[in-house]
Write a protein that holds these residues in place. Structure first.
Motif, mmCIF file in Angstrom:
data_model
loop_
_atom_site.group_PDB
_atom_site.id
_atom_site.type_symbol
_atom_site.label_atom_id
_atom_site.label_comp_id
_atom_site.label_asym_id
_atom_site.label_seq_id
_atom_site.Cartn_x
_atom_site.Cartn_y
_atom_site.Cartn_z
ATOM 1 N N VAL A 31 11.610 1.127 4.397
ATOM 2 C CA VAL A 31 10.329 1.713 3.978
ATOM 3 C C VAL A 31 10.513 2.986 3.162
ATOM 4 O O VAL A 31 9.917 3.125 2.084
ATOM 5 C CB VAL A 31 9.428 1.955 5.211
ATOM 6 C CG1 VAL A 31 8.217 2.814 4.840
ATOM 7 C CG2 VAL A 31 8.953 0.627 5.786
ATOM 8 N N PRO A 32 11.327 3.970 3.599
ATOM 9 C CA PRO A 32 11.530 5.156 2.745
ATOM 10 C C PRO A 32 12.145 4.820 1.389
ATOM 11 O O PRO A 32 11.806 5.458 0.379
ATOM 12 C CB PRO A 32 12.471 6.038 3.581
ATOM 13 C CG PRO A 32 12.290 5.585 4.982
ATOM 14 C CD PRO A 32 12.025 4.121 4.895
ATOM 15 N N ILE A 33 13.033 3.825 1.335
ATOM 16 C CA ILE A 33 13.654 3.459 0.062
ATOM 17 C C ILE A 33 12.605 2.917 -0.898
ATOM 18 O O ILE A 33 12.553 3.313 -2.078
ATOM 19 C CB ILE A 33 14.780 2.429 0.295
ATOM 20 C CG1 ILE A 33 15.933 3.066 1.073
ATOM 21 C CG2 ILE A 33 15.281 1.872 -1.033
ATOM 22 C CD1 ILE A 33 17.041 2.100 1.422
ATOM 23 N N VAL A 34 11.749 2.008 -0.418
ATOM 24 C CA VAL A 34 10.723 1.426 -1.293
ATOM 25 C C VAL A 34 9.725 2.488 -1.727
ATOM 26 O O VAL A 34 9.318 2.540 -2.896
ATOM 27 C CB VAL A 34 10.018 0.262 -0.570
ATOM 28 C CG1 VAL A 34 8.922 -0.312 -1.442
ATOM 29 C CG2 VAL A 34 11.021 -0.830 -0.213
ATOM 30 N N PHE A 35 9.320 3.359 -0.809
ATOM 31 C CA PHE A 35 8.401 4.440 -1.181
ATOM 32 C C PHE A 35 9.038 5.365 -2.219
ATOM 33 O O PHE A 35 8.364 5.833 -3.146
ATOM 34 C CB PHE A 35 8.002 5.247 0.057
ATOM 35 C CG PHE A 35 6.725 4.791 0.684
ATOM 36 C CD1 PHE A 35 5.535 4.845 -0.016
ATOM 37 C CD2 PHE A 35 6.702 4.309 1.977
ATOM 38 C CE1 PHE A 35 4.347 4.423 0.551
ATOM 39 C CE2 PHE A 35 5.534 3.878 2.569
ATOM 40 C CZ PHE A 35 4.348 3.935 1.857
ATOM 41 N N ALA A 302 -2.590 -12.639 2.055
ATOM 42 C CA ALA A 302 -1.480 -13.073 2.900
ATOM 43 C C ALA A 302 -0.339 -12.059 2.897
ATOM 44 O O ALA A 302 0.270 -11.785 3.935
ATOM 45 C CB ALA A 302 -0.976 -14.443 2.420
ATOM 46 N N SER A 303 -0.049 -11.493 1.718
ATOM 47 C CA SER A 303 1.013 -10.485 1.642
ATOM 48 C C SER A 303 0.644 -9.240 2.438
ATOM 49 O O SER A 303 1.513 -8.603 3.051
ATOM 50 C CB SER A 303 1.278 -10.116 0.180
ATOM 51 O OG SER A 303 0.160 -9.438 -0.388
ATOM 52 N N GLY A 308 2.229 -6.024 6.399
ATOM 53 C CA GLY A 308 1.704 -5.180 7.476
ATOM 54 C C GLY A 308 2.331 -5.514 8.810
ATOM 55 O O GLY A 308 2.588 -4.628 9.628
ATOM 56 N N GLY A 309 2.591 -6.817 9.048
ATOM 57 C CA GLY A 309 3.261 -7.201 10.278
ATOM 58 C C GLY A 309 4.714 -6.762 10.329
ATOM 59 O O GLY A 309 5.236 -6.428 11.394
ATOM 60 N N LEU A 310 5.371 -6.749 9.153
ATOM 61 C CA LEU A 310 6.778 -6.356 9.115
ATOM 62 C C LEU A 310 6.953 -4.846 9.199
ATOM 63 O O LEU A 310 7.798 -4.351 9.942
ATOM 64 C CB LEU A 310 7.428 -6.886 7.827
ATOM 65 C CG LEU A 310 7.648 -8.400 7.728
ATOM 66 C CD1 LEU A 310 8.182 -8.759 6.353
ATOM 67 C CD2 LEU A 310 8.617 -8.881 8.808
ATOM 68 N N TRP A 311 6.154 -4.122 8.425
ATOM 69 C CA TRP A 311 6.365 -2.681 8.286
ATOM 70 C C TRP A 311 5.190 -1.834 8.738
ATOM 71 O O TRP A 311 5.189 -0.619 8.528
ATOM 72 C CB TRP A 311 6.691 -2.342 6.823
ATOM 73 C CG TRP A 311 8.043 -2.834 6.387
ATOM 74 C CD1 TRP A 311 9.039 -3.308 7.180
ATOM 75 C CD2 TRP A 311 8.545 -2.885 5.043
ATOM 76 N NE1 TRP A 311 10.130 -3.651 6.420
ATOM 77 C CE2 TRP A 311 9.869 -3.399 5.104
ATOM 78 C CE3 TRP A 311 8.023 -2.542 3.803
ATOM 79 C CZ2 TRP A 311 10.652 -3.583 3.974
ATOM 80 C CZ3 TRP A 311 8.805 -2.726 2.665
ATOM 81 C CH2 TRP A 311 10.106 -3.243 2.763
ATOM 82 N N ALA A 319 2.293 -3.699 0.059
ATOM 83 C CA ALA A 319 2.227 -5.158 -0.035
ATOM 84 C C ALA A 319 2.063 -5.645 -1.474
ATOM 85 O O ALA A 319 2.789 -6.545 -1.918
ATOM 86 C CB ALA A 319 1.076 -5.673 0.840
ATOM 87 N N VAL A 320 1.119 -5.080 -2.208
ATOM 88 C CA VAL A 320 0.826 -5.587 -3.553
ATOM 89 C C VAL A 320 1.980 -5.353 -4.530
ATOM 90 O O VAL A 320 2.432 -6.304 -5.188
ATOM 91 C CB VAL A 320 -0.486 -4.966 -4.081
ATOM 92 C CG1 VAL A 320 -0.707 -5.338 -5.545
ATOM 93 C CG2 VAL A 320 -1.664 -5.456 -3.252
#
Length: 368
Positions: A31-35, A302-303, A308-311, A319-320
């Motif tokens: 999560v920090p990497i993607v952000f 769906a994404s 949301g379920g994963l992270w 998600a988008v």
């Protein structure tokens, strides 16, 4: 042939499950990497926007443009934190008045439902507050704040190194493969990702600011307390598709029920905020965003559920853009192109077939 397809399907499903499991257990790392990548996109986008400012922009050194962009983002974050802290202090000061107002609303609902004995704070504390341990509540709150601050620090470090290494990225791509066609194809994919994600973040941020300003004006006219805080919350929640719009109306209206005793004012607030969400979401958003992401509305929903379920909550915000990147990558491979077609809005993918850049690069290699 059918056996090979069935085998490929099971292999793909198994791979997807393994990747999902890794993403779930490694969410504190990913999560920090993607952000940080998204923040780097925003900073680079601001740098390019400053360069396009007439007369002044081209004269500004690149380092100064980066500094101004980073300071601008830091200033927005600091203003948001200051707004939250100041509003929390005001809520604590006005808590006794809100307590009496909330009790009045609960008693009105109880009377409407035909409850013989109107609830009091003593009864509510016994049934609602006694099971809650104050130490656990305070401890979890402190842990949440500590976790957010830690993630912000990690994101800052990642963004710093991403910006430092950006100048070497082009050279890395040149040495990625000895086949110029492969290098050109990778460049094309990255260019499409940069264009789509950059456009999405820029336009979506502008739309959210417009929605926040309109919502603030509505709440300010009606006299809703902490209107600026609710407006910022509405703008942030609008990054989450569908659910964010619902919550952006629910929270201020719930507060209006506590603050106002007049049902007419609450209904007016509900109608105006819903109208702002409807107009922005159904007219301004499609007009400005167009079909840049090329994602099916069902796939977006769906994404949102999957990420949301994963992270958790960060996954809902990511998600988008993450799904848009996956569609672009899937469209580049014959085996995954059908998946990209099904995830797209209209079934048409950009870049079907070899691009002119790839064709020219491979032709040059053949001549050698």
């Amino acid at each position: 042939m059918s056996d090979n397809r069935l085998q490929s399907f099971f292999y793909g499903a198994g791979l997807a499950l393994m990747v999902g499991w890794v993403l779930y257990i490694g969410r504190l790392v990913f999560v920090p990497i993607v952000f940080s990548v998204l923040v780097a996109y925003i900073i680079v986008g601001l740098v390019r926007a400053l360069e396009r400012v007439p007369r002044i922009g081209p004269r500004l050194p690149v380092e100064l443009r980066y500094l101004l962009s980073i300071l601008g983002i830091g200033g927005v974050l600091a203003a948001g934190v200051s707004l939250v802290i100041s509003n929390i202090g005001k809520v604590v000061q006005l808590a006794p008045r809100y307590q009496d107002s909330l009790l009045d609303r609960i008693q009105q609902v109880a009377a409407f439902l035909g409850v013989e004995t109107a609830p009091t704070w003593t009864v509510l504390r016994q049934h609602l507050l006694e099971p809650i341990r104050l130490q656990d509540l305070v401890g979890s709150t402190v842990m949440s704040v500590t976790g957010i601050m830690t993630m912000l620090l990690i994101v800052f470090l990642y963004v710093t190194f991403l910006l430092i290494e950006q100048r070497f990225f082009r050279h890395k791509l040149d040495n990625l493969s000895s086949d110029p066609g492969d290098v050109a194809r990778v460049r094309q994919v990255i260019s499409r990702i940069n264009a789509r994600i950059g456009q999405y973040l820029g336009v979506k941020t502008f739309i959210n600011i417009v929605l926040g300003v309109i919502s603030w004006a509505v709440m300010a006219v009606l006299g809703v307390e902490f209107a600026a805080f609710w407006a910022v919350l509405i703008a942030v929640l609008n990054y989450v598709p569908y659910i964010g719009s619902f919550l952006g109306v629910l929270f201020p209206v719930a507060w209006g029920i506590v603050q106002f005793g007049d049902p007419g004012t609450v209904i007016t607030l509900l109608v105006l905020l819903s109208a702002a969400q409807f107009v922005i979401g159904n007219f301004l958003d499609p007009f400005l965003m167009g079909k840049s992401l090329n994602l099916s509305p069902f796939v977006i929903l769906a994404s949102l559920t999957i990420w949301g379920g994963l992270w958790g909550i960060p996954g809902a915000f990511l998600a988008v853009p993450v799904t848009a990147v996956l569609v672009i990558v899937f469209s580049e491979f014959d085996a995954t192109r059908p998946i990209a077609v099904m995830m797209s809005r209209n079934g048409r993918l950009a870049g079907n077939g070899p691009s002119p850049i790839v064709t020219a690069a491979r032709a040059a290699q053949d001549k050698q």
